[in-house]
Design an enzyme around this catalytic site. Structure first.
Site, PDB file in Angstrom:
ATOM      1  N   GLY A   1       0.829  -1.204   0.000  1.00 21.22           N
ATOM      2  CA  GLY A   1       0.000   0.000   0.000  1.00 21.22           C
ATOM      3  C   GLY A   1       0.861   1.250   0.000  1.00 21.22           C
TER       4      GLY A   1
ATOM      5  CB  ILE B   1       4.293  -4.143   6.699  1.00 16.83           C
ATOM      6  CG1 ILE B   1       4.459  -5.636   6.941  1.00 16.83           C
ATOM      7  CG2 ILE B   1       5.477  -3.593   5.913  1.00 16.83           C
ATOM      8  CD1 ILE B   1       4.529  -6.458   5.673  1.00 16.83           C
TER       9      ILE B   1
ATOM     10  CB  VAL C   1       9.253   4.985   3.296  1.00 19.72           C
ATOM     11  CG1 VAL C   1      10.216   6.155   3.428  1.00 19.72           C
ATOM     12  CG2 VAL C   1      10.018   3.688   3.056  1.00 19.72           C
TER      13      VAL C   1
ATOM     14  CB  VAL D   1       9.711  10.586   5.099  1.00 20.28           C
ATOM     15  CG1 VAL D   1       9.712   9.931   6.463  1.00 20.28           C
ATOM     16  CG2 VAL D   1      10.625   9.833   4.139  1.00 20.28           C
TER      17      VAL D   1
ATOM     18  CB  ALA E   1       8.386  18.054  -0.163  1.00 21.65           C
TER      19      ALA E   1
ATOM     20  CE  LYS F   1       8.848  21.771  -2.763  1.00 20.97           C
ATOM     21  NZ  LYS F   1       9.282  20.359  -2.885  1.00 20.97           N
TER      22      LYS F   1
ATOM     23  CG  LEU G   1      10.340   3.666  -1.931  1.00 21.41           C
ATOM     24  CD1 LEU G   1      10.326   3.501  -0.423  1.00 21.41           C
ATOM     25  CD2 LEU G   1      11.260   4.812  -2.335  1.00 21.41           C
TER      26      LEU G   1
ATOM     27  CB  THR H   1      12.078  13.403  -8.078  1.00 23.05           C
ATOM     28  OG1 THR H   1      13.145  12.747  -7.371  1.00 23.05           O
ATOM     29  CG2 THR H   1      12.553  14.768  -8.550  1.00 23.05           C
TER      30      THR H   1
ATOM     31  CB  ILE I   1       5.124  11.748  -5.124  1.00 22.31           C
ATOM     32  CG1 ILE I   1       5.095  11.251  -3.671  1.00 22.31           C
ATOM     33  CG2 ILE I   1       3.714  11.859  -5.687  1.00 22.31           C
ATOM     34  CD1 ILE I   1       4.321  12.139  -2.723  1.00 22.31           C
TER      35      ILE I   1
END
Length: 500
Positions: free
Chosen positions: A18, A47, A50, A52, A55, A83, A332, A343, A345
């Site tokens: 997910g 599980i 990540v 994070v 941005a 942003k 990933l 970059t 996303i």
């Protein structure tokens, strides 16, 4: 040895994992092809992700437009802020800062980019800083923002990645995606074709599929462990292999900038959301250790910590193939470039759009696989070069980390761009690459490269004409920025009722 597969229609799609990647894939497939596909997503509450990637860059708006996602609803659900760019502090050298903004700078001539006219203006003493001619950069310096007519302001978002995944889950489930709770215990392959046949969960449930999307993160359970696709390591160019992250309470107004602060053996991020601030330190284990990295981060955050620090490991690089057989890796699992230019996303989004354009409805074609892989490789190579640029072109020599970065030999494709700009002031965009000319110019100027010459077109303007030309651009920008509300005020009004 794998045998030629029999073509068969793709009806069952299984998404392994997910998080942001998995649920973006689910959203894209279900919104476009949900009526024709049986889409299941396997996710385990045990599980963690990540999470994070908080941005973004402006291309996310393209994805939202394709999905017909309402911006206010998205921002309310993800506690997002706007942003306008990234503030690079201590990158060129300690104490020197610059901004890579999302806007365009000045006005180009068909023969030459604006940087040539600005360069000539600097020689004649009639030009200000390069950033004076960019609306988004000037607005970010004053922490102002508003939507402008005709999309006159280029922007992206800061957002809560965990909330974004939950937002996309609700979105996807409306279009028929089924979430299956559990851990993958076994990947079963077809002994003849070598394709993946089914995933067996620890509960004993077995999910068969025609196409499998690997969103299992760095583990790359399907594309790597099962399909045996190797990994190209880029750590000789990108030294960082670790990060420590934590969240803190907001202590001031949210600014429309991601802050990237150079440290002794890496860099620190600071990402302001509506309800908190995301913080982290990206670093190289060759030059520092976890304890020192955590101490550096904790000494440089503001506000009370809301979470325990979390250490992440990664290896910069890419899979030799992102599509093999009936398995496609997105996120990933397909590769990783550190988040310095936000970059991650974007690469997820591009993988999804590429999949939609080449979706093998009537059966998997090797020609499609080859084209998909070629496009994915070219795209990440261009982004890789742009990221390496930040480390190679620096005046910092205060620590071994920065000295080694400045001294490394970079890819020939990047070295050519650096040499071209340094000698002539010219920048040419590679077709279909993410970062346009102005991004390369902002970073190269910011990191300290001043071209040796400018295009002769700029010489055709006299001092008065050039001063008028430059002053007209900066004056119009200043007048616009002066009318903008503060970013904090605008978000409060735009996202009314979201907890501000």
């Amino acid at each position: 040895m794998e045998q030629a597969r029999q073509k068969r229609p793709i009806r069952k799609v299984v998404i392994a994992g997910g998080g942001t990647a998995g649920w973006m894939v689910a959203a894209g497939l279900s919104k476009s092809l949900g009526r024709r596909l049986d889409i299941k997503l396997i996710e385990s509450d045990e599980i963690g992700t990540v999470g994070v990637g908080e941005a973004t860059i402006p291309t996310l708006m393209n994805f939202h437009h394709l999905m017909e996602i309402d911006e206010r609803e998205f921002m309310a659900e993800t506690m997002a802020t706007f942003k306008l760019g990234i503030s690079f502090e201590n990158w060129r050298d300690v104490g020197l800062d610059y901004i890579h903004s999302f806007g365009t700078t000045g006005t180009d001539h068909w023969t030459a980019g604006f940087q040539h006219f600005w360069h000539k203006g600097r020689e004649r003493g009639v030009a200000g800083d390069y950033g004076d001619y960019c609306l988004e950069l000037k607005a970010s310096l004053q922490s102002r923002f508003a939507h402008l007519p005709q999309n006159g302001m280029n922007y992206a978002y800061h957002m809560d990645a965990g909330r974004y995944a939950r937002f996309l889950r609700k979105f996807s489930e409306r279009f028929g995606v089924e979430r299956v709770e559990g851990k993958i215990a076994e990947v079963r392959k077809d002994l003849i074709s070598g394709d993946i046949r089914a995933l067996r969960l620890d509960s004993g449930v077995e999910l068969e599929g025609d196409l499998f999307i690997d969103c299992t993160g760095f583990r790359a359970l399907l594309i790597g462990e099962t399909m045996g696709v190797g990994y190209e390591d880029w750590s000789h160019w990108l030294f960082n292999d670790s990060a420590v992250a934590l969240q803190t309470k907001s202590v001031g107004d949210a600014i429309p900038l991601t802050r990237s602060i150079g440290r002794e053996a890496g860099w620190q991020w600071r990402i302001p959301l509506q309800h908190r601030v995301g913080n982290g330190l990206v670093y190289s284990s060759r030059y520092t250790d976890d304890e020192a990295a955590l101490a550096t981060l904790q000494a440089n955050v503001e506000g009370e910590a809301l979470t325990q620090p979390r250490v992440l490991r990664f290896k910069p690089g890419q899979r030799h193939q992102t599509w093999k057989g009936n398995c496609i890796a997105i996120g990933l699992a397909s590769g990783f470039l550190e988040p310095i230019e936000s970059t991650s996303i974007h690469l997820i989004q591009r993988g999804i759009i590429r999949l939609m354009q080449m979706f093998p409805s009537d059966g998997i074609s090797q020609a499609d696989i080859d084209e998909y892989n070629a496009q994915a490789q070219a795209e990440i190579h261009h982004i890789r070069d742009f990221i390496i640029l930040h480390y190679k072109v620096t005046d910092r020599r205060d620590t071994p980390y920065w000295r080694d970065a400045a001294g490394m030999k970079v890819p020939a494709s990047l070295q050519h761009r650096i040499d071209l700009f340094r000698e002539t002031g010219r920048v040419f965009r590679v077709p279909n690459e993410l970062f346009a000319e102005n991004s390369w110019i902002q970073v190269m100027l910011g990191q300290g490269i001043l071209p040796a010459q400018h295009h002769q077109t700029a010489d055709l303007m006299g001092d008065e004409e050039l001063a008028h030309f430059l002053g007209g651009i900066s004056g119009a920008i200043d007048r616009t920025v002066a009318q903008l509300p503060s970013h904090q005020q605008y978000v409060q009004q735009y996202c009314a009722g979201t907890g501000w």
